[in-house]
Design a protein around this motif. Structure first.
Motif, short mmCIF file in Angstrom:
data_model
loop_
_atom_site.label_atom_id
_atom_site.label_comp_id
_atom_site.label_asym_id
_atom_site.label_seq_id
_atom_site.Cartn_x
_atom_site.Cartn_y
_atom_site.Cartn_z
N GLY A 1 10.42 -4.13 -5.49
CA GLY A 1 11.40 -5.02 -6.12
C GLY A 1 12.17 -4.28 -7.19
N GLU B 1 7.76 -4.30 -11.40
CA GLU B 1 8.08 -4.95 -12.67
C GLU B 1 9.02 -6.12 -12.40
OE1 GLU B 1 10.17 -2.40 -15.43
OE2 GLU B 1 8.78 -2.88 -17.02
N MET C 1 18.57 -7.64 -12.09
CA MET C 1 19.67 -7.68 -11.15
C MET C 1 20.98 -7.46 -11.90
SD MET C 1 18.05 -8.15 -8.42
CE MET C 1 19.60 -7.89 -7.65
N ARG D 1 10.10 -0.83 -18.60
CA ARG D 1 11.40 -0.98 -19.25
C ARG D 1 11.21 -1.04 -20.76
NH1 ARG D 1 15.08 -3.61 -15.56
NH2 ARG D 1 16.15 -4.60 -17.27
N ASP E 1 13.47 -2.96 -1.95
CA ASP E 1 14.09 -4.22 -2.34
C ASP E 1 14.85 -4.78 -1.13
OD1 ASP E 1 14.79 -5.30 -5.47
OD2 ASP E 1 15.92 -6.20 -3.84
C1 LIG Z 1 14.39 -9.68 -11.30
S1 LIG Z 1 14.65 -8.52 -10.04
C2 LIG Z 1 13.63 -7.21 -10.68
C3 LIG Z 1 14.37 -5.95 -10.72
C4 LIG Z 1 13.69 -4.80 -11.49
N1 LIG Z 1 12.35 -4.52 -11.04
C5 LIG Z 1 13.71 -5.05 -12.97
O1 LIG Z 1 12.63 -5.06 -13.57
O2 LIG Z 1 14.78 -5.22 -13.52
C6 LIG Z 1 13.69 -9.09 -8.65
C7 LIG Z 1 14.00 -8.32 -7.38
O3 LIG Z 1 13.24 -8.85 -6.30
C8 LIG Z 1 14.01 -8.69 -5.11
N2 LIG Z 1 13.48 -9.56 -4.05
C9 LIG Z 1 13.44 -10.90 -4.03
N3 LIG Z 1 12.89 -11.34 -2.88
C10 LIG Z 1 12.58 -10.24 -2.16
C11 LIG Z 1 11.99 -10.04 -0.86
N4 LIG Z 1 11.62 -11.07 -0.10
N5 LIG Z 1 11.81 -8.78 -0.42
C12 LIG Z 1 12.19 -7.72 -1.19
N6 LIG Z 1 12.75 -7.84 -2.42
C13 LIG Z 1 12.94 -9.09 -2.90
C14 LIG Z 1 15.42 -9.06 -5.57
O4 LIG Z 1 16.41 -8.53 -4.72
C15 LIG Z 1 15.46 -8.43 -6.97
O5 LIG Z 1 16.03 -7.14 -6.96
#
Ligand SMILES: C[S@@+](CC[C@H](N)C(=O)[O-])C[C@H]1O[C@@H](n2cnc3c(N)ncnc32)[C@H](O)[C@@H]1O
Length: 265
Positions: free
Chosen positions: A85, A132, A1, A248, A98
């Protein structure tokens, strides 16, 4: 994020559509002060905000004409590649899914949704799915009972899935190694002076995490959902052309991530 997880809360998104994220900083600190004065836990505020956002998101999607047109278009497509995500990582050639997606960049596609509900995609419409550092942000039972079943449903036969999550076993091993002064340098560096026990707790429940996986657990729930050929993969290595170059690259991410691939028979 795009914002560090802090005590302020869960699923931190600085520039998102969330009404809270759009409040001026002065309002947010005032709200936090009121909340603290009530003697309530900040985590509760954060979860309430998240659930409020998800309700808003679902109603917006249900009412928006442009969203339903986009969904109809998507529903007619096949051999999709889904990126679950995605956070800030928008991948061209993939449908980046997302609940708080970033502003779209030309040449990328975004699907905004709450993945805890049924996905607006047709059965067997995807050939590959990559995720991821996402599944740990949902409760274990939601992943096991809903998300993996949706992945299975939308994948076509022989469709492939690659999932990366923080590796619980790595953190436990490093915790034990640290007692003998033998933890990896990367781990020591990531601890930044925190005790290994704090690290263990943070990886399980900090940063908006609900659950920490190991390979055995991931294999069990993937097989339970119907997947076959479940195997552990090293970071950056894959048997599937479609996942090449997807992980990544930063060394800490690679050290602490469990990657698993499986096939929908
Ligand atoms: C830690 S981030 C991962 C981002 C990316 N994949 C990375 O590896 O950097 C987790 C993601 O899950 C998304 N997320 C959390 N709850 C969610 C939901 N109920 N539906 C869709 N996305 C969700 C958040 O918005 C966030 O972008």
């Amino acid at each position: 994020m795009n914002e560090k997880a802090t005590a302020e809360g869960l699923h931190q998104v600085k520039a998102s559509w969330s009404p809270y994220a759009r409040l001026p900083q002065s309002w947010r600190s005032r709200l936090r002060k009121w909340w603290d004065r009530l003697g309530l836990n900040r985590d509760v505020a954060s979860r309430l905000r998240y659930e409020g956002d998800m309700m808003l998101l679902r109603s917006r999607c249900a009412l928006s004409r442009s969203y339903s047109l986009e969904i109809n278009r998507l529903a007619g497509r096949r051999h999709l590649r889904l990126h679950l995500g995605c956070g800030q990582a928008l991948l061209p050639g993939w449908i980046n899914m997302d609940c708080y997606p970033p502003t779209p960049v030309q040449g990328t596609e975004i699907l905004m949704l709450d993945m805890r509900r049924r996905w607006p995609l047709a059965d067997g419409s995807a050939s590959a799915l990559f995720s991821e550092h996402f599944l740990e942000h949902l409760p274990f039972e939601t992943v096991r009972g809903h998300v993996l079943r949706e992945i299975y449903r939308v994948l076509e036969p022989e469709g492939q899935v690659r999932i990366g999550v923080p590796d619980g076993e790595y953190f436990v091993e490093q915790y034990v190694a640290s007692k003998r002064g033998a933890a990896e340098a990367l781990y020591e560096q990531a601890c930044q002076g925190k005790s290994p026990m704090v690290m263990l707790n943070e990886i399980a429940h900090g940063h908006g995490h609900y659950f920490v996986y190991d390979f055995e657990t991931m294999r069990q729930i993937l097989e339970e959902a119907g997947f076959t050929g479940v195997r552990r993969m090293s970071p950056g290595s894959t048997d599937a052309e479609v996942f090449k170059g997807m992980d990544r690259k930063d060394p800490w991410r690679r050290a602490m991530t469990l990657y698993v691939e499986a096939v929908r028979p």
